[in-house]
Design a protein around this motif. Structure first.
Motif, PDB file in Angstrom:
ATOM      1  N   PRO A  42       0.805  -1.229   0.000  1.00  0.00           N
ATOM      2  CA  PRO A  42       0.000   0.000   0.000  1.00  0.00           C
ATOM      3  C   PRO A  42       0.835   1.274   0.000  1.00  0.00           C
ATOM      4  CG  PRO A  42      -0.873  -1.558   1.589  1.00  0.00           C
ATOM      5  CD  PRO A  42       0.385  -2.163   1.049  1.00  0.00           C
ATOM      6  N   ALA A  43       1.871   1.339   0.820  1.00  0.00           N
ATOM      7  CA  ALA A  43       2.644   2.586   0.905  1.00  0.00           C
ATOM      8  C   ALA A  43       3.305   2.897  -0.430  1.00  0.00           C
ATOM      9  CB  ALA A  43       3.691   2.489   1.999  1.00  0.00           C
ATOM     10  N   GLU A  44       3.799   1.886  -1.104  1.00  0.00           N
ATOM     11  CA  GLU A  44       4.472   2.080  -2.399  1.00  0.00           C
ATOM     12  C   GLU A  44       3.464   2.520  -3.452  1.00  0.00           C
ATOM     13  OE1 GLU A  44       6.760  -0.840  -5.353  1.00  0.00           O
ATOM     14  OE2 GLU A  44       7.334  -1.093  -3.236  1.00  0.00           O
ATOM     15  N   TYR A  45       2.259   1.872  -3.423  1.00  0.00           N
ATOM     16  CA  TYR A  45       1.222   2.254  -4.369  1.00  0.00           C
ATOM     17  C   TYR A  45       0.734   3.680  -4.067  1.00  0.00           C
ATOM     18  CZ  TYR A  45      -2.930   1.845  -7.281  1.00  0.00           C
ATOM     19  OH  TYR A  45      -3.883   2.046  -8.247  1.00  0.00           O
ATOM     20  N   GLY A  46       0.686   3.988  -2.755  1.00  0.00           N
ATOM     21  CA  GLY A  46       0.286   5.344  -2.354  1.00  0.00           C
ATOM     22  C   GLY A  46       1.239   6.377  -2.920  1.00  0.00           C
ATOM     23  N   GLU A  47       2.525   6.074  -2.926  1.00  0.00           N
ATOM     24  CA  GLU A  47       3.499   7.012  -3.475  1.00  0.00           C
ATOM     25  C   GLU A  47       3.254   7.216  -4.974  1.00  0.00           C
ATOM     26  OE1 GLU A  47       7.546   5.821  -3.010  1.00  0.00           O
ATOM     27  OE2 GLU A  47       8.328   7.757  -3.700  1.00  0.00           O
ATOM     28  N   LYS A  48       2.908   6.090  -5.633  1.00  0.00           N
ATOM     29  CA  LYS A  48       2.642   6.179  -7.060  1.00  0.00           C
ATOM     30  C   LYS A  48       1.427   7.077  -7.325  1.00  0.00           C
ATOM     31  CE  LYS A  48       2.438   3.075 -10.969  1.00  0.00           C
ATOM     32  NZ  LYS A  48       2.136   1.712 -11.421  1.00  0.00           N
TER      33      LYS A  48
END
Lengths: 400, 577
Positions: free
Chosen positions: A267-273
């Motif tokens: 989630p955090a990585e996708y959130g950054e995207k």
């Protein structure tokens, strides 16, 4: 002098290819538009020579020293006047008719046209491909008519793709429609080129993908520029996105699938995207103390937020969710309420991913709920995971 | 100083020189004699100073813009600052410079003198309109000092109703400037209608007066709409009355209709007086009567009327109905015909003339070149299918700079050089003047031709930063703009130099036949003692060059019909007995 030229970069003194006339003719409109342009250009050139030729000739031929006398006293000639009043009209009618013909062709989309909903806001685009697949880039299918239903969330914008020769204002309070049919597919870059660009991007540490530098999208496609053509405020000139024309339906579907869900990405990585793709980055930085338009996301989660109303809230999950969906509900002191709502634009999973990303940017990411319960003001020394010596400063920035 | 010195050699009539006690510049002195003056000539000079100062300010902002755009990422400003700079450049140039330039500065000086009148019909109203201009200018400067202005000169809603910059102050400024413009227009209409001297029928008026008359009609009819629009905008911004802002159920396109209903005719307020100047310049410096007088006069009126019907062409992409768009396209084409008629007539005037390549003539020829390009490129924008590509790109920027700057500004400079000896009583350095015309011409084309190509390639306007592929054309354009700046500076220096070092101007240094050349340079404060007898303003057969004084004098027309009878000479047209 040499330094000065280097600052200017590529340009007049560089050796890059210098395009002169038009961009690619990448839509069904382009040939007609350019043909009309060429016709007007020839007519104009004819009249230009007709006016300037005699003017320059007379200037030399009848140039006399002071005191010379005119050798003709002819002051009017009705036939001549009528000729140069009437003859241009024929050309004007041809231009008018041909121009209107081309214009009418652009107005009514054919039956069964694929529709994409476009939202423009300061200063980014979001293209809705249906089923929650939303992306700033415009991806369309080759040789298939595509209709854009466009609305603005704030001020006037305009949709403009030079390669398609088409432009349409996006007026708040109205839906403006434009349709087109792309005729040249976007090439796909080789895997090596894409890998090299991705590596360079990672190395550069840029917050967003630099299209001009790599000349391909993050997915490895060549693209056409899409500009905002109606002045819309500070970053008007950066309100650009990119058009990719896919050759096959499968290719387009695969791309839409790729952007439409998080999949296995944490989630955090996708959130950054999402933070970059949905242009949160345009107004909110992720660095300490850096205010672009809205508050920075750094050390936001878990901290107390002084509001314009005089109250204070702790930035927890519910506060962030509310701020995304109803930005005007709680305005932090010192900021203007100008963020558009993202209601219907972000799924629950998207919002959760963004919250996870904000948590990863905050040194209270893990402990906020405890801290809030204990109602401490500046506790949390030992637990700081992100370099955390800037809390007072960050709080101050948020209050500004 | 000898008054009424007439060269003995030719036996022609000449107004001679004015005495200090009658010279309008010197007959009274002190600041108050200027502040409270009712003399149209002094008001014209004050306008000239104000307008040239605004032009300098707007020009420096333009230099800033071009310097900034030398690099894709911008060299000088932040995005916010750039937006303010281009807004102020546009607003200052349009509202403070171009609209009042020719009518208010040159028109004020020339209209009564060309009519053989002592002043305009309403001298106090005239002074009032100058102070309104000054007041409006202060509001603009105030807006700049407070929060700046970043809406573009068009004040499009809803951006203008939502930005934090000084929109209200700037719109109030434009509102006040509007009244200045209305008063000037009204004054000229009444003056031209009622104060023509005996013998000056409508078709014996100099074409500059025809152009001024047409301009005044537009000013009086269209400017009130601007006033209403700006008041509504202020009401929308402060009270949310819900007319222009969609957040309160208004419609932004309504604002565009209101705005362009004034601002398109305003384009003709800018260019019509320029046409008038060029008609004078081409004829006088070719020493030949203007060709197709009536067609030029009627085409001014035609442009003034048709100009009211074409405002929609600014909004082809805004989402108007298809029928509306097509009708506006058709109407737009009609307005190009009268402009074309004028250009053809000017060129025909030169045929078999006796052309003197003086500084004003150089500017006039430069005007025909630049305005023809400006007019022809308008065809690409009036044609719908090409406009959808070119609208709001640098093609439009180049087009209106060719018309407004290559047209109006160049004509204004030509007119300024032409009437400078009359206004100031000093001759300028001809070589310097011609050099300035050449630099302006070269610099202008270098600055704006590349912008057509930028527009073709799709470079949108009002961009603080741009894609690297546009860089080389932007740099070429910037270098041209700096050249243009140097040319304008040269022109300014030549004129300033003449004030201090120029030799005294004779009454008629170019050989003009209109009435202003019948009085001294500069005119006495009363212009003419008696209403002068009026002949054909474009009859040059009796204007003879006198090489001893470098002046033109009026002789008697050869009397062909009754060769034997000795008639008394027509009553003296000059102001001096």
């Amino acid at each position: 002098m040499f330094n000065a030229l280097e600052i200017l970069g590529p340009g007049l003194f560089g050796d890059d290819a210098k395009a002169l006339w038009f961009p690619d003719q990448a839509s069904t409109y382009a040939a007609e538009s350019d043909g009309t342009y060429a016709m007007i250009l020839w007519v104009s050139a004819f009249f230009f020579v007709l006016v300037l030729g005699p003017m320059i000739y007379f200037t030399f031929k009848y140039h006399k020293p002071k005191g010379g006398k005119a050798t003709s006293r002819v002051r009017h000639h009705n036939l001549l006047e009528i000729t140069w009043s009437v003859v241009p009209c024929f050309f004007l009618v041809i231009m008018f008719v041909r121009g209107s013909w081309g214009y009418l062709d652009m107005q009514t989309p054919p039956e069964g046209t694929r529709q994409i909903d476009v939202e423009a806001y300061k200063w980014a685009w979001s293209m809705n491909y249906g089923n929650g697949a939303i992306h700033p880039e415009l991806h369309v299918l080759l040789n298939e008519p595509t209709k854009l239903v466009m609305r603005s969330k704030d001020v006037l914008h305009a949709f403009y793709v030079p390669a398609f020769r088409i432009k349409r204002d996006i007026v708040p309070g109205r839906y403006n429609i434009v349709w087109f049919q792309a005729t040249i597919p976007s090439e796909k870059a080789s895997d090596e080129e894409l890998d090299a660009a991705l590596a360079a991007h990672k190395e550069s540490g840029d917050a967003t993908w630099n299209y001009d530098k790599y000349q391909i999208t993050e997915d490895g496609y060549r693209y056409y520029d899409l500009f905002c053509a109606e002045y819309c405020g500070r970053d008007h000139s950066m309100m650009q996105t990119y058009v990719v024309v896919h050759e096959t339906q499968e290719d387009l579907d695969a791309w839409i699938k790729k952007i439409s869900s998080r999949g296995d990405t944490p989630p955090a990585e996708y959130g950054e995207k999402l933070y970059k793709l949905r242009n949160c980055v345009g107004c909110h930085s992720n660095e300490p103390n850096k205010v672009v338009v809205g508050p920075t996301f750094h050390n936001l989660y878990g901290y107390e937020r002084p509001l314009q109303s005089g109250q204070t809230v702790v930035a927890d999950e519910q506060y962030i969710r509310e701020s995304i969906l109803e930005p005007k509900a709680k305005i932090v002191q010192g900021y203007n309420p100008q963020m558009p709502s993202f209601k219907g634009q972000l799924s629950d999973d998207d919002i959760a991913s963004l919250i996870a990303y904000m948590k990863s940017l905050s040194d209270r990411g893990e402990t906020a709920s405890d801290a809030a319960q204990a109602n401490d003001s500046t506790a949390s020394e030992g637990e700081a995971e992100v370099a955390g010596d800037d809390q007072p400063a960050a709080a101050e920035a948020a209050a500004n | 100083m000898a008054t009424g010195a007439v060269p003995a050699q030719s036996g022609g009539r000449d107004a001679g020189f004015v005495s200090d006690s009658e010279n309008y510049l010197k007959n009274s002195s002190g600041l108050l004699s200027w502040i409270f003056t009712l003399d149209h000539k002094r008001i014209g000079v004050m306008y000239l100073v104000g307008i040239l100062s605004s032009f300098l300010a707007g020009g420096l902002l333009a230099m800033g813009i071009r310097w900034h755009l030398m690099s894709p990422d911008g060299l000088l400003f932040s995005n916010d600052a750039y937006n303010q700079v281009f807004t102020l450049h546009g607003a200052i140039m349009v509202f403070l410079f171009i609209i009042p330039s020719i009518p208010a500065a040159l028109g004020n000086f020339l209209v009564p003198v060309m009519l053989g009148a002592k002043d305009v019909a309403f001298p106090r109203l005239n002074l009032c309109s100058f102070y309104l201009w000054l007041g409006g200018a202060f509001f603009f400067v105030g807006a700049l000092m407070m929060n700046g202005l970043d809406t573009g000169w068009t004040f499009y809603t809803p951006y203008s109703t939502s930005t934090d910059t000084s929109v209200v102050m700037a719109t109030l400024g434009a509102f006040i400037l509007g009244f200045s413009s209305i008063f000037t227009g009204l004054n000229f209409i009444v003056t031209i209608n009622t104060m023509r001297p005996p013998g000056m029928t409508w078709f014996r008026m100099p074409l500059f007066l025809w152009a001024t008359y047409a301009t005044s009609i537009i000013q009086v009819l269209a400017t009130p709409v601007l006033g209403i629009t700006l008041l509504l905008l202020i009401a929308e911004k402060t009270m949310h009355i819900g007319i222009f802002d969609p957040e309160y159920n208004g419609d932004p396109v309504t604002f565009q209709h209101f705005f362009w209903f004034y601002s398109h005719p305003a384009v003709y307020i800018m260019i019509l007086p320029a046409f008038g100047i060029i008609s004078e310049l081409i004829s006088v410096h070719s020493h030949k009567g203007i060709f197709g007088y009536r067609f030029i006069a009627y085409s001014s009126i035609a442009i003034a009327l048709l100009g009211f019907l074409v405002w929609g062409h600014h909004m082809f992409t805004s989402g108007m109905s298809q029928v509306t768009v097509i009708i506006f396209s058709a109407l737009t084409f009609t307005v190009s015909v009268p402009s074309a008629i004028k250009v053809f007539n000017w060129v025909s005037t030169m045929y078999k003339g006796s052309i003197s390549l003086t500084t004003p003539m150089c500017y006039a020829l430069s005007f025909i070149f630049l305005f023809t390009i400006g007019g022809l490129t308008g065809l690409f924008l009036g044609t719908l299918s090409t406009d959808l590509h070119l609208h709001d790109t640098y093609f439009v920027v180049a087009h209106f700079h060719y018309v407004m700057m290559g047209g109006t500004m160049v004509a204004f400079l030509g007119g300024l050089f032409h009437w400078w000896p009359k206004m100031m009583g000093k001759m300028f350095n001809e070589t310097g003047g011609r050099i300035s015309a050449a630099i302006v011409f070269v610099g202008f084309n270098m600055a704006f031709l590349p912008q057509f190509l930028l527009g073709n390639q799709g470079m949108p306007r009002r961009y603080a930063t741009y894609d690297p592929e546009f860089a080389w054309l932007h740099q070429l354009s910037s270098i041209g703009a700096f050249t243009l700046g140097i040319g304008l500076l040269t022109a300014g220096l030549v004129l300033l130099h003449s004030l201090f070092r120029g030799k005294q101007a004779p009454a008629n240094p170019w050989g003009g036949a209109t009435l202003e050349w019948h009085c001294t340079s500069p005119p006495p404060f009363y212009n003419f003692k008696h209403a002068p007898a009026v002949g054909d303003p474009y009859e040059f057969a009796n204007v003879e060059y006198d090489s001893a004084t470098d002046n033109y004098v009026f002789t008697d027309l050869p009397r062909e019909l009754v060769p034997d009878e000795h008639e008394p000479a027509p009553a003296s047209a000059g102001g001096q007995a």
